[in-house]
Design a protein around this motif. Structure first.
Motif, PDB file in Angstrom:
ATOM      1  N   LEU A  48       0.871  -1.176   0.000  1.00 56.95           N
ATOM      2  CA  LEU A  48       0.000   0.000   0.000  1.00 56.95           C
ATOM      3  C   LEU A  48       0.908   1.225   0.000  1.00 56.95           C
ATOM      4  O   LEU A  48       1.098   1.901   1.018  1.00 56.95           O
ATOM      5  N   ASP A  49       1.498   1.458  -1.156  1.00 54.62           N
ATOM      6  CA  ASP A  49       2.453   2.557  -1.287  1.00 54.62           C
ATOM      7  C   ASP A  49       2.362   3.106  -2.703  1.00 54.62           C
ATOM      8  O   ASP A  49       1.305   3.030  -3.320  1.00 54.62           O
ATOM      9  N   SER A  50       3.456   3.590  -3.235  1.00 51.69           N
ATOM     10  CA  SER A  50       3.415   4.205  -4.562  1.00 51.69           C
ATOM     11  C   SER A  50       3.452   3.181  -5.691  1.00 51.69           C
ATOM     12  O   SER A  50       3.479   3.556  -6.863  1.00 51.69           O
ATOM     13  N   THR A  51       3.446   1.894  -5.341  1.00 49.78           N
ATOM     14  CA  THR A  51       3.450   0.860  -6.390  1.00 49.78           C
ATOM     15  C   THR A  51       2.253   1.034  -7.322  1.00 49.78           C
ATOM     16  O   THR A  51       2.367   0.873  -8.537  1.00 49.78           O
ATOM     17  N   TYR A  52       1.112   1.330  -6.728  1.00 50.46           N
ATOM     18  CA  TYR A  52      -0.095   1.538  -7.521  1.00 50.46           C
ATOM     19  C   TYR A  52      -0.679   2.920  -7.193  1.00 50.46           C
ATOM     20  O   TYR A  52      -0.695   3.318  -6.020  1.00 50.46           O
ATOM     21  N   PRO A  53      -1.184   3.626  -8.180  1.00 51.56           N
ATOM     22  CA  PRO A  53      -1.783   4.934  -7.900  1.00 51.56           C
ATOM     23  C   PRO A  53      -3.181   4.824  -7.289  1.00 51.56           C
ATOM     24  O   PRO A  53      -3.646   5.754  -6.637  1.00 51.56           O
ATOM     25  N   ILE A  54      -3.843   3.698  -7.541  1.00 49.09           N
ATOM     26  CA  ILE A  54      -5.192   3.509  -7.011  1.00 49.09           C
ATOM     27  C   ILE A  54      -5.283   2.117  -6.389  1.00 49.09           C
ATOM     28  O   ILE A  54      -4.788   1.135  -6.963  1.00 49.09           O
ATOM     29  N   TYR A  55      -5.911   2.037  -5.245  1.00 51.58           N
ATOM     30  CA  TYR A  55      -6.150   0.759  -4.563  1.00 51.58           C
ATOM     31  C   TYR A  55      -7.658   0.568  -4.401  1.00 51.58           C
ATOM     32  O   TYR A  55      -8.393   1.526  -4.155  1.00 51.58           O
ATOM     33  N   LYS A  56      -8.060  -0.677  -4.520  1.00 53.67           N
ATOM     34  CA  LYS A  56      -9.493  -0.972  -4.401  1.00 53.67           C
ATOM     35  C   LYS A  56      -9.694  -2.116  -3.417  1.00 53.67           C
ATOM     36  O   LYS A  56      -9.081  -3.180  -3.552  1.00 53.67           O
ATOM     37  N   PHE A  57     -10.532  -1.881  -2.423  1.00 55.69           N
ATOM     38  CA  PHE A  57     -10.932  -2.925  -1.484  1.00 55.69           C
ATOM     39  C   PHE A  57     -12.310  -3.438  -1.899  1.00 55.69           C
ATOM     40  O   PHE A  57     -13.199  -2.656  -2.242  1.00 55.69           O
ATOM     41  N   GLU A  58     -12.458  -4.745  -1.831  1.00 52.94           N
ATOM     42  CA  GLU A  58     -13.759  -5.336  -2.142  1.00 52.94           C
ATOM     43  C   GLU A  58     -14.244  -6.106  -0.920  1.00 52.94           C
ATOM     44  O   GLU A  58     -13.493  -6.912  -0.350  1.00 52.94           O
ATOM     45  N   PHE A  59     -15.464  -5.846  -0.527  1.00 52.12           N
ATOM     46  CA  PHE A  59     -16.051  -6.469   0.662  1.00 52.12           C
ATOM     47  C   PHE A  59     -16.998  -7.588   0.220  1.00 52.12           C
ATOM     48  O   PHE A  59     -17.948  -7.340  -0.524  1.00 52.12           O
ATOM     49  N   ILE A  60     -16.742  -8.795   0.694  1.00 50.20           N
ATOM     50  CA  ILE A  60     -17.541  -9.955   0.298  1.00 50.20           C
ATOM     51  C   ILE A  60     -18.262 -10.509   1.521  1.00 50.20           C
ATOM     52  O   ILE A  60     -17.639 -11.066   2.430  1.00 50.20           O
ATOM     53  N   ASP A  61     -19.557 -10.326   1.586  1.00 46.04           N
ATOM     54  CA  ASP A  61     -20.407 -10.919   2.622  1.00 46.04           C
ATOM     55  C   ASP A  61     -19.849 -10.693   4.029  1.00 46.04           C
ATOM     56  O   ASP A  61     -19.583 -11.643   4.782  1.00 46.04           O
ATOM     57  N   ILE A  62     -19.700  -9.427   4.381  1.00 47.13           N
ATOM     58  CA  ILE A  62     -19.267  -9.058   5.727  1.00 47.13           C
ATOM     59  C   ILE A  62     -20.449  -9.265   6.675  1.00 47.13           C
ATOM     60  O   ILE A  62     -21.488  -8.603   6.548  1.00 47.13           O
ATOM     61  N   HIS A  63     -20.267 -10.171   7.604  1.00 52.65           N
ATOM     62  CA  HIS A  63     -21.355 -10.575   8.502  1.00 52.65           C
ATOM     63  C   HIS A  63     -20.966 -10.207   9.942  1.00 52.65           C
ATOM     64  O   HIS A  63     -19.984 -10.741  10.470  1.00 52.65           O
ATOM     65  N   PRO A  64     -21.700  -9.297  10.566  1.00 50.34           N
ATOM     66  CA  PRO A  64     -21.324  -8.854  11.913  1.00 50.34           C
ATOM     67  C   PRO A  64     -21.863  -9.785  12.988  1.00 50.34           C
ATOM     68  O   PRO A  64     -22.900 -10.431  12.813  1.00 50.34           O
ATOM     69  N   ALA A  65     -21.143  -9.815  14.095  1.00 48.60           N
ATOM     70  CA  ALA A  65     -21.653 -10.570  15.245  1.00 48.60           C
ATOM     71  C   ALA A  65     -22.870  -9.882  15.835  1.00 48.60           C
ATOM     72  O   ALA A  65     -23.818 -10.540  16.290  1.00 48.60           O
ATOM     73  N   ASN A  66     -22.845  -8.549  15.839  1.00 48.75           N
ATOM     74  CA  ASN A  66     -23.982  -7.765  16.334  1.00 48.75           C
ATOM     75  C   ASN A  66     -24.619  -7.013  15.169  1.00 48.75           C
ATOM     76  O   ASN A  66     -23.971  -6.751  14.158  1.00 48.75           O
ATOM     77  N   ASN A  67     -25.870  -6.619  15.336  1.00 51.46           N
ATOM     78  CA  ASN A  67     -26.472  -5.681  14.396  1.00 51.46           C
ATOM     79  C   ASN A  67     -25.729  -4.354  14.546  1.00 51.46           C
ATOM     80  O   ASN A  67     -25.903  -3.644  15.557  1.00 51.46           O
ATOM     81  N   ASP A  68     -24.907  -4.000  13.572  1.00 53.08           N
ATOM     82  CA  ASP A  68     -24.169  -2.743  13.734  1.00 53.08           C
ATOM     83  C   ASP A  68     -23.527  -2.305  12.422  1.00 53.08           C
ATOM     84  O   ASP A  68     -23.623  -3.005  11.414  1.00 53.08           O
ATOM     85  N   ASP A  69     -22.833  -1.148  12.481  1.00 54.95           N
ATOM     86  CA  ASP A  69     -22.331  -0.475  11.291  1.00 54.95           C
ATOM     87  C   ASP A  69     -20.916  -0.942  10.932  1.00 54.95           C
ATOM     88  O   ASP A  69     -20.091  -1.164  11.816  1.00 54.95           O
ATOM     89  N   PHE A  70     -20.648  -1.001   9.653  1.00 57.19           N
ATOM     90  CA  PHE A  70     -19.324  -1.331   9.130  1.00 57.19           C
ATOM     91  C   PHE A  70     -18.547  -0.018   8.976  1.00 57.19           C
ATOM     92  O   PHE A  70     -19.089   0.974   8.459  1.00 57.19           O
ATOM     93  N   MET A  71     -17.286   0.001   9.424  1.00 61.16           N
ATOM     94  CA  MET A  71     -16.557   1.264   9.527  1.00 61.16           C
ATOM     95  C   MET A  71     -15.125   1.109   9.014  1.00 61.16           C
ATOM     96  O   MET A  71     -14.615  -0.003   8.840  1.00 61.16           O
ATOM     97  N   VAL A  72     -14.470   2.268   8.821  1.00 54.66           N
ATOM     98  CA  VAL A  72     -13.101   2.281   8.303  1.00 54.66           C
ATOM     99  C   VAL A  72     -12.291   3.363   8.999  1.00 54.66           C
ATOM    100  O   VAL A  72     -12.847   4.368   9.466  1.00 54.66           O
ATOM    101  N   ASN A  73     -10.988   3.156   9.095  1.00 51.77           N
ATOM    102  CA  ASN A  73     -10.076   4.226   9.479  1.00 51.77           C
ATOM    103  C   ASN A  73      -8.728   4.010   8.782  1.00 51.77           C
ATOM    104  O   ASN A  73      -8.503   2.945   8.181  1.00 51.77           O
ATOM    105  N   PHE A  74      -7.872   4.980   8.900  1.00 49.78           N
ATOM    106  CA  PHE A  74      -6.615   4.985   8.151  1.00 49.78           C
ATOM    107  C   PHE A  74      -5.463   5.319   9.099  1.00 49.78           C
ATOM    108  O   PHE A  74      -5.660   5.925  10.154  1.00 49.78           O
TER     109      PHE A  74
END
Lengths: 203, 201
Positions: A48-74
């Motif tokens: 996750l550096d200058s190797t690629y100018p764009i990075y793409k994350f793909e989320f496949i069937d993210i299933h939470p233990a609790n009813n709740d929100d999916f979140m991100v940080n950097f």
């Protein structure tokens, strides 16, 4: 030594010169009652550096233990996921019984120069067949000149039996390179699911 | 025979070396419409890939004011009537700047419906009018979860406007999906191309 076929250089100096496609798989993380899923440059094969100018994350069937929100940080240091962000958040929704539907901006789920985790969804249901899926695209994370833009679209089966699509975008308000991205559920674990990281060549 | 270039092994024993970064968006099928009532993809959708993307290139309807739509099915079934709950909203701008809208489209969503899901709105059938876009289908082979999809269609509106439909939803079944069918909500697909890609793997 170059490998030339019919006048076209296919291989040269340790690399293919012919196109092998532009979406390059970097890493897949599979949740199993995981508190977080983190992609940090230089760790466990993550790039996750200058190797690629764009990075793409793909989320496949993210299933939470609790009813709740999916979140991100950097992170900019690989450890502290607390980058300052400003984001927008709107979503559309439709209840299975057709009782309610609409599209609206949601001020409760955007971020204004906050360092906390940013919402990527509404409340993902934790019924056995409920999950969320979608993508997050991160642009030029290694820039030391500009803020870092990201765009995410996630569809979820909401806990109260809605189809819900969350459209989130924003920027990490730092000129330091982003070196890692962490995903989590607001409370409780990611029970199951996969997150795949791709680099986009030639972009 | 191994192929080594610059000291790096690129090909050995008939396959690319694992260290060679290859693209992971694989073209699986291309179908070209020619006055087609339907276009169906009945193979290649399985657990090989975690997600699949259909791309639409210049879908031109025979009939004015019609939508490209899709449905799915399981096994070798051909009913294309799985239960869907979906959302849809529209962004719209007339060529003469007389009108713009941003609104939820209650007539292009489904609430546990089995009809075909619209991917756009009211494509014109003028010679230069068409629709393009994509449909991203996640984990169709899951036997645990419902199947999520996200679509975006942009087209020339029959009344001379740029219009986008953002659609998304879930196919409310835990049975693996194996096939996807596209058709106009009225009349044929006069011309256009639909490509199916597998992502990841």
């Amino acid at each position: 030594m170059p490998f030339i076929s019919n006048g076209t250089t296919i291989l040269d100096n340790g690399a293919f010169q012919a196109s092998l496609g532009s979406l390059v798989h970097i890493k897949t993380l599979t949740a199993s009652a995981s508190a977080t899923l983190s992609f940090v440059h230089g760790t466990d094969g993550v790039v996750l550096d200058s190797t690629y100018p764009i990075y793409k994350f793909e989320f496949i069937d993210i299933h939470p233990a609790n009813n709740d929100d999916f979140m991100v940080n950097f992170t900019t240091d690989g450890t502290n996921f607390n980058v300052t962000k400003t984001t927008t958040y709107f979503h559309d929704y439709h209840e299975e019984g057709d009782v309610e539907a609409g599209v609206t901006y949601n001020t409760a789920r955007d971020v204004a120069q906050g360092t906390g985790d940013a919402f990527l969804t509404h409340v993902v249901g934790n019924d056995n067949d409920q999950s969320c899926a979608g993508t997050l695209t991160l642009f030029n994370p290694s820039s030391t000149t500009f803020v870092k833009h990201f765009i995410s679209t996630v569809h979820l089966s909401e806990s109260s039996n809605y189809a819900n699509t969350s459209y989130v975008a924003g920027y990490c308000n730092t000129t330091s390179a982003i070196t890692g991205v962490r995903f989590l559920i607001q409370t409780g674990n990611i029970d199951s699911g996969k997150i795949k990281l791709y680099g986009i060549k030639d972009s | 025979m191994a192929v080594v270039s610059g000291g790096t092994t690129l090909i050995d024993n008939g396959t690319l070396d694992a260290a060679v970064p290859t693209g992971k968006m694989t073209l699986l099928a291309t179908q070209t419409a020619s006055a087609s009532a339907t276009i169906s993809f009945t193979s290649g959708i399985d657990s090989t890939y975690d997600s699949y993307v259909f791309k639409f290139y210049d879908i031109h309807p025979a009939t004015d004011d019609t939508d490209l739509t899709f449905q799915v099915d399981t096994g070798t079934n051909t009913s294309y009537n799985q239960t869907i709950t979906s959302t849809a909203f529209q962004v719209f701008h007339k060529e003469d700047d007389s009108s713009t809208t941003f609104e939820y489209k209650g007539n292009r969503d489904l609430a546990q419906g089995t009809a075909f899901q619209p991917l756009c709105q009211d494509i014109g059938n003028g010679n230069d009018e068409s629709m393009s876009g994509y449909l991203h289908l996640f984990s169709p082979s899951s036997s645990t979860f419902v199947k999520h999809f996200i679509g975006l269609g942009t087209n020339v509106y029959s009344g001379d406007a740029s219009i986008q439909i953002y659609s998304a939803g879930y196919i409310n079944t835990t049975t693996p999906l194996t096939r996807v069918q596209f058709k106009m909500d009225s009349g044929n697909i006069d011309s256009g191309v639909i490509k199916l890609y597998g992502v990841g793997g």
